[in-house]
Design a protein around this motif. Structure first.
Motif, short mmCIF file in Angstrom:
data_model
loop_
_atom_site.label_atom_id
_atom_site.label_comp_id
_atom_site.label_asym_id
_atom_site.label_seq_id
_atom_site.Cartn_x
_atom_site.Cartn_y
_atom_site.Cartn_z
N ARG A 133 0.77 -1.14 0.08
CA ARG A 133 -0.01 -0.06 0.02
C ARG A 133 0.79 1.41 -0.30
O ARG A 133 0.56 2.18 -0.68
CB ARG A 133 -1.17 0.13 1.50
CG ARG A 133 -2.19 -0.91 0.61
CD ARG A 133 -2.78 -1.45 1.97
NE ARG A 133 -3.63 0.21 2.58
CZ ARG A 133 -3.97 0.65 3.73
NH1 ARG A 133 -5.07 -0.50 4.45
NH2 ARG A 133 -4.55 1.85 3.83
N ILE A 134 2.04 0.98 0.52
CA ILE A 134 2.33 2.48 0.74
C ILE A 134 3.95 2.33 0.74
O ILE A 134 4.85 3.68 0.50
CB ILE A 134 2.66 3.38 2.35
CG1 ILE A 134 2.94 2.61 3.01
CG2 ILE A 134 0.75 2.80 2.43
CD1 ILE A 134 3.03 2.72 4.43
N THR A 180 9.45 10.05 -1.59
CA THR A 180 8.01 10.74 -1.39
C THR A 180 7.98 12.07 -0.73
O THR A 180 6.70 12.22 -0.60
CB THR A 180 7.16 9.34 -1.07
OG1 THR A 180 7.49 8.73 0.13
CG2 THR A 180 7.45 8.38 -1.96
N GLU A 233 4.83 13.80 -2.19
CA GLU A 233 3.23 12.93 -2.45
C GLU A 233 3.04 12.13 -1.16
O GLU A 233 3.89 10.83 -0.86
CB GLU A 233 2.87 12.71 -3.35
CG GLU A 233 1.66 11.61 -2.91
CD GLU A 233 1.19 10.99 -4.17
OE1 GLU A 233 0.06 10.21 -4.84
OE2 GLU A 233 2.15 11.01 -5.60
N LYS A 278 1.66 9.28 1.93
CA LYS A 278 1.22 8.58 2.09
C LYS A 278 1.17 7.52 3.37
O LYS A 278 2.02 7.82 3.76
CB LYS A 278 1.17 7.20 0.79
CG LYS A 278 1.10 7.57 -0.66
CD LYS A 278 0.31 6.85 -1.81
CE LYS A 278 0.92 6.56 -2.54
NZ LYS A 278 0.27 5.76 -3.81
N THR A 324 3.88 6.23 7.91
CA THR A 324 3.66 7.19 6.30
C THR A 324 4.63 6.78 5.40
O THR A 324 5.56 5.74 5.35
CB THR A 324 4.98 8.85 6.91
OG1 THR A 324 6.15 8.70 7.27
CG2 THR A 324 3.40 9.08 7.41
N SER A 325 4.88 6.96 4.07
CA SER A 325 5.52 6.35 3.06
C SER A 325 7.06 6.21 3.20
O SER A 325 7.85 5.66 2.36
CB SER A 325 5.02 6.69 1.77
OG SER A 325 4.58 8.14 1.65
#
Length: 358
Positions: free
Chosen positions: A213-214, A220, A223, A225, A245-246
């Motif tokens: 998912r991330i 990153t 952005e 995620k 967090t990503s």
């Protein structure tokens, strides 16, 4: 005389997933290579998707087993039972592998004893013929590369247990390099990171979900995620949740990426100059489940300066190529067959090309 009635299978027997291709039908099964076994009796309770759902939730008398480690068989009996279960799902009540030829993928560089163990696992259950095929060659064939021409092609196959880099030309592997860093090692890195940073224990399924998912190998910051996860606090033993967090996961990927880049460099260093030039022109084919990791193709292209292409169906191309190996060996895999192969990889319907017994 009966050869035309033979059923032909291609099997990608991976550390984390097993994919089965049946000639004339395409991909007929894709399930995790996991088995749940009862400790006291040795009885197999669940296989594949059902066993995967039990990971981290089993009572003390059940063991979850991965019968393959680093792409080779670690438990002969359990692997045999797992394959039998998978093919019964494909064939229904028909006898297991009756009058069938099976091409099964194996990692590069394994010993003849390990290769023979894979073949005997299939023959032991009734297959008429079993042939072990090296994974990069099968993946290149399944992706539609011209493996039989005097052109160099570089394949990067990132599976569950191993990552393999190989340069192919004239129907064979010229040079190859294998490292034991792949999808499952990323899961372990995530588990260790959460444990070390947040004093929280999470399971394998949660770590894999985080990766899917991330997970990203790109910076990153632009952005971000995130996702909420749940686990057990290692200090007070109580369940709790936290937000990841990503960018945190991206920083974990650097070590994995450096291992992959080093494997590519080692392979190209051993590669003849003419084939290295072909690789620069044609690029790198990225396949296997690891090819789905966000940004991996962009990062490899940036670091190496070589174009990177992801296979149409990266998780299926090895099984597709193994299933087409008989036509390839007999010289019947021409341009029209390669076009049909690309259609299969894209999930399109194809006409049945073999007859099977009722």
């Amino acid at each position: 005389m009966l050869k035309r009635f033979d059923m032909l299978y291609g099997i990608d027997l991976g550390t984390s997933n097993t994919v089965i291709y049946q000639q004339g039908k395409g991909i007929v099964l894709r399930e995790p290579s996991v088995v749940a076994i009862r400790q006291d009796t040795g009885e197999i309770v669940a296989v594949g998707t059902e066993a995967q759902a039990m990971i981290g939730r089993t009572p003390g008398n059940l063991d979850i087993i991965y019968p393959l480690m680093d792409g080779v068989i670690a438990n002969f009996d359990v692997t045999s039972a797992m394959l039998q279960h998978f093919v019964k799902k494909v064939q229904g009540r028909a006898p297991w592998f009756r009058s069938s030829q099976v091409y099964i993928s194996v990692p590069c560089g394994i010993t003849n004893v390990q290769k023979r163990a894979v073949e005997e696992t299939v023959i032991h259950k009734g297959a008429k013929k079993a042939v072990a095929v090296e994974e990069p060659l099968a993946a290149a064939l399944g992706a539609g590369l011209p493996v039989d021409e005097p052109i160099g092609s570089l394949v990067l196959d990132i599976g569950g247990g191993t990552s393999q880099v190989a340069v192919l030309s004239l129907g064979g592997i010229v040079v190859s390099h294998t490292v034991r860093r792949a999808g499952m090692s990323i899961d372990k890195d995530i588990i260790d990171y959460v444990k070390r940073t947040y004093n929280m224990a999470i399971g394998e399924r949660t770590a894999e979900e985080i990766k899917i998912r991330i997970g990203s190998v790109l910076d990153t910051d632009g952005e971000k995620k995130g996702m909420d996860i749940r686990g057990r606090d290692l200090i007070d033993g109580l369940p709790r949740s936290l937000h990841l967090t990503s960018s945190e996961i991206s920083s974990l990927m650097d070590d994995f990426l450096m291992t992959i880049l080093e494997a590519i460099r080692v392979t190209l260093e051993k590669c003849p100059p003419e084939l290295a030039g072909d690789v620069m022109d044609r690029g790198i084919l990225l396949c296997g489940g690891g090819a789905l990791l966000h940004g991996l193709d962009e990062r490899i292209q940036k670091e190496t300066g070589v174009p990177v292409h992801i296979a149409d169906q990266p998780m299926d191309c090895t099984a597709l190529g193994a299933g087409r190996m008989l036509d390839y060996q007999n010289g019947r895999l021409g341009k029209s067959s390669r076009v049909a192969l690309r259609e299969i990889a894209a999930g399109k319907a194809v006409e049945e090309t073999v007859r099977s017994e009722a």
